[in-house]
Design an enzyme around this catalytic site. Structure first.
Site, short mmCIF file in Angstrom:
data_model
loop_
_atom_site.label_atom_id
_atom_site.label_comp_id
_atom_site.label_asym_id
_atom_site.label_seq_id
_atom_site.Cartn_x
_atom_site.Cartn_y
_atom_site.Cartn_z
N GLU A 98 38.00 50.32 36.09
CA GLU A 98 37.71 49.30 35.08
C GLU A 98 38.95 48.46 34.76
O GLU A 98 38.85 47.25 34.54
CB GLU A 98 37.16 49.97 33.81
N HIS B 157 33.79 49.31 23.98
CA HIS B 157 33.60 50.07 25.22
C HIS B 157 34.88 50.86 25.46
O HIS B 157 35.97 50.37 25.18
CB HIS B 157 33.37 49.14 26.41
N LYS C 52 33.70 44.26 21.78
CA LYS C 52 32.46 43.62 22.21
C LYS C 52 32.09 42.40 21.35
O LYS C 52 32.67 42.18 20.28
CB LYS C 52 31.33 44.66 22.20
P1 ADP Z 1 29.27 54.47 25.94
O1 ADP Z 1 29.57 53.01 25.71
O2 ADP Z 1 29.42 55.27 24.68
O3 ADP Z 1 30.05 55.06 27.10
P2 ADP Z 1 26.93 54.44 27.70
O4 ADP Z 1 27.92 54.39 28.84
O5 ADP Z 1 25.88 55.50 27.73
O6 ADP Z 1 27.72 54.58 26.29
O7 ADP Z 1 26.19 53.04 27.56
C1 ADP Z 1 26.88 51.83 27.79
C2 ADP Z 1 26.48 50.84 26.72
O8 ADP Z 1 25.10 50.52 26.86
C3 ADP Z 1 26.60 51.35 25.26
O9 ADP Z 1 27.90 51.28 24.73
C4 ADP Z 1 25.64 50.41 24.55
O10 ADP Z 1 26.22 49.12 24.33
C5 ADP Z 1 24.52 50.27 25.58
N1 ADP Z 1 23.46 51.26 25.35
C6 ADP Z 1 23.51 52.59 25.61
N2 ADP Z 1 22.36 53.21 25.26
C7 ADP Z 1 21.53 52.22 24.80
C8 ADP Z 1 20.21 52.20 24.28
N3 ADP Z 1 19.47 53.32 24.21
N4 ADP Z 1 19.70 51.00 23.90
C9 ADP Z 1 20.43 49.86 23.98
N5 ADP Z 1 21.69 49.81 24.45
C10 ADP Z 1 22.25 50.97 24.85
MG MG Z 2 29.98 54.57 29.11
#
Ligand code: ADP
Ligand code: MG
Length: 140
Positions: free
Chosen positions: A128, A117, A11
């Site tokens: 994806e 990610h 990222k």
């Molecule tokens: P992951 O990337 O671990 O799979 P998620 O799919 O839940 O997590 O969320 C996607 C992305 O959104 C996260 O990697 C992060 O960059 C962002 N994100 C998730 N939760 C939050 C939050 N509470 N506040 C700000 N950004 C968030």
């Molecule tokens: Mg995710």
């Protein structure tokens, strides 16, 4: 165990700090192989499309703004149980909860700017990968 492919993004917080090599080293040391990689600067449309599943979440706007704030590196990773393995190497979404030694524990700046990610299952991995790569860009 199955040889799998998963999709990864390094990222903007990592490209901005010039630590993409350190992130790739963690992935490789964890047993994953980079079989496709390109540095891109996502458009807003791409970022909104890629993260469409999160569009009702309160952080969606912030997430899209962040993902287009600097270049990213999109990658296809291959290895035994690559989808789950990548998630283990990444660590929990919130770096405060991420296990020691994981990418997010070592490098992530916040829950939003969390360095990587990774696809969360076989269907998302396939979709994806297709979102960013043509078949002939994945070279094993
Ligand atoms: P992951 O990337 O671990 O799979 P998620 O799919 O839940 O997590 O969320 C996607 C992305 O959104 C996260 O990697 C992060 O960059 C962002 N994100 C998730 N939760 C939050 C939050 N509470 N506040 C700000 N950004 C968030
Ligand atoms: Mg995710």
């Amino acid at each position: 165990m199955a040889l799998e492919r998963t999709f990864s993004i390094i990222k903007p917080d990592a490209t901005r700090r010039n630590i993409t090599g350190k992130v790739v080293a963690k992935l490789e040391e964890g047993g994953l192989r980079v079989v496709a990689s390109k540095r891109i600067h996502m458009t807003r449309e791409q970022a909104e499309g890629f993260y469409a599943v999160h569009k009702e979440r309160p952080f969606f706007g912030e997430l899209v703004d962040f993902m287009i704030s600097a270049p990213v590196i999109v990658q296809v990773l291959e290895g035994e149980n690559a989808i789950m393995r990548n998630r283990e190497i990444m660590g929990d979404t919130n770096p405060k909860d991420a296990a020691a030694g994981t990418i997010r524990a070592e490098f992530a700046e916040s829950i939003g700017e969390n360095t990587v990610h990774g696809s969360d299952g076989p269907d998302t991995a396939r979709d994806e990968i297709k979102f960013f790569f043509a078949d002939d860009e994945i070279v094993g």
